[in-house]
Design an enzyme around this catalytic site. Sequence first.
Site, PDB file in Angstrom:
ATOM      1  N   GLU A 192      45.454  46.310  44.443  1.00 10.55           N
ATOM      2  CA  GLU A 192      44.162  46.441  45.149  1.00 10.55           C
ATOM      3  C   GLU A 192      43.726  44.953  45.629  1.00 10.55           C
ATOM      4  O   GLU A 192      43.806  44.074  45.022  1.00 10.55           O
ATOM      5  CB  GLU A 192      43.174  46.837  44.171  1.00 10.55           C
ATOM      6  CG  GLU A 192      43.443  48.167  43.417  1.00 10.55           C
ATOM      7  CD  GLU A 192      42.378  48.673  42.427  1.00 10.55           C
ATOM      8  OE1 GLU A 192      41.263  48.003  42.380  1.00 10.55           O
ATOM      9  OE2 GLU A 192      42.805  49.596  41.801  1.00 10.55           O
ATOM     10  N   LYS A 219      33.421  48.410  41.042  1.00  6.20           N
ATOM     11  CA  LYS A 219      34.497  48.685  42.157  1.00  6.20           C
ATOM     12  C   LYS A 219      34.546  50.205  42.116  1.00  6.20           C
ATOM     13  O   LYS A 219      34.702  50.939  41.344  1.00  6.20           O
ATOM     14  CB  LYS A 219      35.877  48.090  41.924  1.00  6.20           C
ATOM     15  CG  LYS A 219      36.539  48.478  40.826  1.00  6.20           C
ATOM     16  CD  LYS A 219      38.065  48.005  40.856  1.00  6.20           C
ATOM     17  CE  LYS A 219      38.887  48.690  39.657  1.00  6.20           C
ATOM     18  NZ  LYS A 219      40.235  48.062  39.933  1.00  6.20           N
ATOM     19  N   ASP A 245      42.265  45.546  32.258  1.00  3.81           N
ATOM     20  CA  ASP A 245      41.927  46.798  32.784  1.00  3.81           C
ATOM     21  C   ASP A 245      42.991  47.803  31.657  1.00  3.81           C
ATOM     22  O   ASP A 245      42.600  48.196  30.496  1.00  3.81           O
ATOM     23  CB  ASP A 245      42.429  47.203  33.939  1.00  3.81           C
ATOM     24  CG  ASP A 245      42.220  48.817  34.236  1.00  3.81           C
ATOM     25  OD1 ASP A 245      41.873  49.376  33.741  1.00  3.81           O
ATOM     26  OD2 ASP A 245      42.593  48.930  35.419  1.00  3.81           O
ATOM     27  N   SER A 263      34.052  50.524  36.880  1.00  2.05           N
ATOM     28  CA  SER A 263      35.045  51.011  37.792  1.00  2.05           C
ATOM     29  C   SER A 263      34.998  52.634  37.921  1.00  2.05           C
ATOM     30  O   SER A 263      34.984  53.240  36.873  1.00  2.05           O
ATOM     31  CB  SER A 263      36.247  50.440  37.080  1.00  2.05           C
ATOM     32  OG  SER A 263      37.510  51.250  38.109  1.00  2.05           O
ATOM     33  N   HIS A 264      35.535  53.067  38.973  1.00  3.62           N
ATOM     34  CA  HIS A 264      35.980  54.460  39.417  1.00  3.62           C
ATOM     35  C   HIS A 264      37.408  54.417  39.036  1.00  3.62           C
ATOM     36  O   HIS A 264      37.962  53.543  38.436  1.00  3.62           O
ATOM     37  CB  HIS A 264      35.823  54.475  40.892  1.00  3.62           C
ATOM     38  CG  HIS A 264      36.866  53.638  41.550  1.00  3.62           C
ATOM     39  ND1 HIS A 264      37.207  53.936  42.745  1.00  3.62           N
ATOM     40  CD2 HIS A 264      37.517  52.575  41.463  1.00  3.62           C
ATOM     41  CE1 HIS A 264      38.108  53.204  43.541  1.00  3.62           C
ATOM     42  NE2 HIS A 264      38.150  52.027  42.511  1.00  3.62           N
ATOM     43  N   ARG A 265      37.893  55.606  39.202  1.00  2.00           N
ATOM     44  CA  ARG A 265      39.423  55.724  39.352  1.00  2.00           C
ATOM     45  C   ARG A 265      39.963  56.241  40.527  1.00  2.00           C
ATOM     46  O   ARG A 265      39.208  56.352  41.230  1.00  2.00           O
ATOM     47  CB  ARG A 265      39.718  57.203  38.285  1.00  2.00           C
ATOM     48  CG  ARG A 265      39.240  56.916  36.921  1.00  2.00           C
ATOM     49  CD  ARG A 265      39.631  55.830  36.012  1.00  2.00           C
ATOM     50  NE  ARG A 265      41.002  55.336  35.915  1.00  2.00           N
ATOM     51  CZ  ARG A 265      41.766  55.212  34.931  1.00  2.00           C
ATOM     52  NH1 ARG A 265      41.061  55.577  33.618  1.00  2.00           N
ATOM     53  NH2 ARG A 265      42.978  55.003  35.153  1.00  2.00           N
ATOM     54  N   SER A 266      41.353  56.004  40.564  1.00  2.00           N
ATOM     55  CA  SER A 266      41.937  56.369  41.964  1.00  2.00           C
ATOM     56  C   SER A 266      41.662  57.801  42.270  1.00  2.00           C
ATOM     57  O   SER A 266      41.692  58.074  43.567  1.00  2.00           O
ATOM     58  CB  SER A 266      43.247  55.749  42.010  1.00  2.00           C
ATOM     59  OG  SER A 266      44.068  56.467  40.908  1.00  2.00           O
ATOM     60  N   ASP A 309      43.371  43.130  42.221  1.00  2.00           N
ATOM     61  CA  ASP A 309      44.163  43.830  41.026  1.00  2.00           C
ATOM     62  C   ASP A 309      45.541  44.040  41.195  1.00  2.00           C
ATOM     63  O   ASP A 309      45.955  45.246  41.879  1.00  2.00           O
ATOM     64  CB  ASP A 309      43.158  45.294  40.797  1.00  2.00           C
ATOM     65  CG  ASP A 309      43.772  46.099  39.608  1.00  2.00           C
ATOM     66  OD1 ASP A 309      44.654  45.532  38.764  1.00  2.00           O
ATOM     67  OD2 ASP A 309      43.505  47.215  39.361  1.00  2.00           O
ATOM     68  N   HIS A 333      49.085  53.415  44.543  1.00  2.00           N
ATOM     69  CA  HIS A 333      48.088  54.297  45.424  1.00  2.00           C
ATOM     70  C   HIS A 333      48.385  54.265  46.799  1.00  2.00           C
ATOM     71  O   HIS A 333      47.703  54.683  47.697  1.00  2.00           O
ATOM     72  CB  HIS A 333      46.430  53.243  45.238  1.00  2.00           C
ATOM     73  CG  HIS A 333      46.067  53.317  43.644  1.00  2.00           C
ATOM     74  ND1 HIS A 333      45.027  52.194  43.402  1.00  2.00           N
ATOM     75  CD2 HIS A 333      46.256  53.906  42.774  1.00  2.00           C
ATOM     76  CE1 HIS A 333      44.779  52.571  42.183  1.00  2.00           C
ATOM     77  NE2 HIS A 333      45.366  53.630  41.769  1.00  2.00           N
ATOM     78  N   SER A 364      47.601  54.622  37.911  1.00  2.00           N
ATOM     79  CA  SER A 364      48.063  53.566  37.041  1.00  2.00           C
ATOM     80  C   SER A 364      47.353  53.514  35.646  1.00  2.00           C
ATOM     81  O   SER A 364      46.551  52.703  35.624  1.00  2.00           O
ATOM     82  CB  SER A 364      48.016  52.390  37.966  1.00  2.00           C
ATOM     83  OG  SER A 364      46.713  51.745  38.187  1.00  2.00           O
ATOM     84  N   GLU A 385      42.078  40.833  38.066  1.00  2.00           N
ATOM     85  CA  GLU A 385      42.289  42.047  36.968  1.00  2.00           C
ATOM     86  C   GLU A 385      43.932  42.202  36.890  1.00  2.00           C
ATOM     87  O   GLU A 385      44.426  42.444  37.740  1.00  2.00           O
ATOM     88  CB  GLU A 385      41.648  43.225  37.782  1.00  2.00           C
ATOM     89  CG  GLU A 385      41.701  44.521  36.705  1.00  2.00           C
ATOM     90  CD  GLU A 385      41.195  45.844  37.575  1.00  2.00           C
ATOM     91  OE1 GLU A 385      40.358  45.694  38.330  1.00  2.00           O
ATOM     92  OE2 GLU A 385      41.563  46.871  37.393  1.00  2.00           O
ATOM     93  N   GLU A 388      42.397  55.080  47.581  1.00  2.00           N
ATOM     94  CA  GLU A 388      41.091  54.444  47.474  1.00  2.00           C
ATOM     95  C   GLU A 388      40.264  54.266  48.585  1.00  2.00           C
ATOM     96  O   GLU A 388      39.667  53.552  48.646  1.00  2.00           O
ATOM     97  CB  GLU A 388      41.262  53.259  46.411  1.00  2.00           C
ATOM     98  CG  GLU A 388      41.565  53.706  45.040  1.00  2.00           C
ATOM     99  CD  GLU A 388      41.568  52.564  43.947  1.00  2.00           C
ATOM    100  OE1 GLU A 388      40.982  51.577  44.148  1.00  2.00           O
ATOM    101  OE2 GLU A 388      41.636  53.095  42.723  1.00  2.00           O
ATOM    102  N   LYS A 448      35.922  51.774  32.233  1.00  2.92           N
ATOM    103  CA  LYS A 448      36.256  53.073  32.869  1.00  2.92           C
ATOM    104  C   LYS A 448      35.675  54.000  31.837  1.00  2.92           C
ATOM    105  O   LYS A 448      36.508  54.037  30.802  1.00  2.92           O
ATOM    106  CB  LYS A 448      37.835  53.344  33.281  1.00  2.92           C
ATOM    107  CG  LYS A 448      38.074  52.315  34.335  1.00  2.92           C
ATOM    108  CD  LYS A 448      39.509  52.437  34.418  1.00  2.92           C
ATOM    109  CE  LYS A 448      40.128  51.721  35.750  1.00  2.92           C
ATOM    110  NZ  LYS A 448      41.552  51.831  35.683  1.00  2.92           N
TER     111      LYS A 448
END
Length: 423
Positions: free
Chosen positions: A167, A390, A314, A366-369, A246, A158, A43, A287, A208, A339
């Site tokens: 999320e 996260k 984001d 943050s991570h990514r998916s 999110d 996701h 996303s 978010e 995730e 990110k």
Amino acid sequence: MPLQITDLHAVEILDSRARPTLAVTLTTVDGARVRAGVPSGASTGTREAVELRDGDASRYNGQGVRTAVGHVNGEIAQALTGRSFDSAADVDRALLDLDGTDTKARLGANAVIGVSMAAMRAEAVLAGRELWQHIAQVAGTTPRLPVPHFNVVNGGAHATNNLDFQEFMLAPLGAPSLPEAVRAGAEVYAKLKAILSAQGHAVGLGDEGGFAPAVDRPEEVLQLLIDAVTATGHAAGREGIAIALDPAASEFHRDGGYDVAGEKLTSDQLIERYEAIVDRFPLWSIEDGLAEDDWGGWVRLTERLGDRVQLMGDDIFVTNPAIITEAISKKIGNSALIKVNQIGTVTETLEAMRICREAGYTQMVSHRSGETEDSFIADLVVGTGSGQIKSGAPARGERVAKYNRLIEIAEANPSLPFGLADA
Ligand SMILES: O=C(O)[C@@H](CO)OP(=O)(O)O
Ligand SMILES: [Mg+2]
């Protein structure tokens, strides 16, 4: 100590969605040899740095990432090896010059961020510091262990369920330490699985690592989370485990409205829905509550809810220093998601975080998916002291790699403070 690169090499690897991404290995004249894995989102914000990527799984052709790998092994390696750089930031400047575009579209933001992360790691090794300590030195920040945000129910882009919000996260704000926060997240995750199973829901996982039950209404999911929190003996709320959302609203913003569980809402109706949710549930952070192009709506959202909850950008901010600066001047949100691959270099990421700090905006790393086993963001969040991360559910290797690295840092450094940072 100068950074003299003797070898730079990229290879195509897989991310956690079985799609191609790349890993970069960098070797210095002093013998430091480091590696960085590049994440990739689903996303994505439209103003993110442009990665050279392949299509979705059904159109996997290896061309996009292969081109990025070719750029690292060809043009970038040619330009950087044999040269002596004063710092990793200098390497980042050379990458920007070499690419020559505003969006890193020519070399590929994924090629560029891989080299940038590796350069920061190499600099830390040469300085004889842990990566988080070195990042704190470079950024001039005070290290801190973050509150982990566990994404335990997945929807939107996701998962294949009909849940529009992307999320639903557990935030153990009241935990006494990082390891205790991780333990609490894992306990509630297990309890949630049991509750879902008992109600006849499938307990398959989204991208995730969160569950992806066939539940449409966000309020119903929030109630399930609260049930799981209280059933494990934790308090639901800031003194125990709070909830962060999110919705990733850009993904369900269609034809000028927001499609939520079968209803078409205006920006103001969606804001009212959030107000009702905040009244009813112990929510502490939202978010991307509205879409990336709904700046007018964001101003009203911030006026209405900015004093009660964290409102984090984001897709709308994309870790971009210029966009964040503009948003701050318009009083949009009060927090930014961070990110590294959204902007494409570590230096620009640290700059985005500095701008937030100076404006009193909080930040969540943050991570990514789509992830790899690389745990760079765990060191980034500790070094910058931003106090929030996260990295998905407390399950699946690519997600727990980050949490486990945080536990490792916490165990080795008992004097590091834990918890949210002041804005
Ligand atoms: O929207 C988000 O915050 C992210 C990470 O959770 O998703 P993606 O990496 O798909 O953009
Ligand atoms: Mg998001």
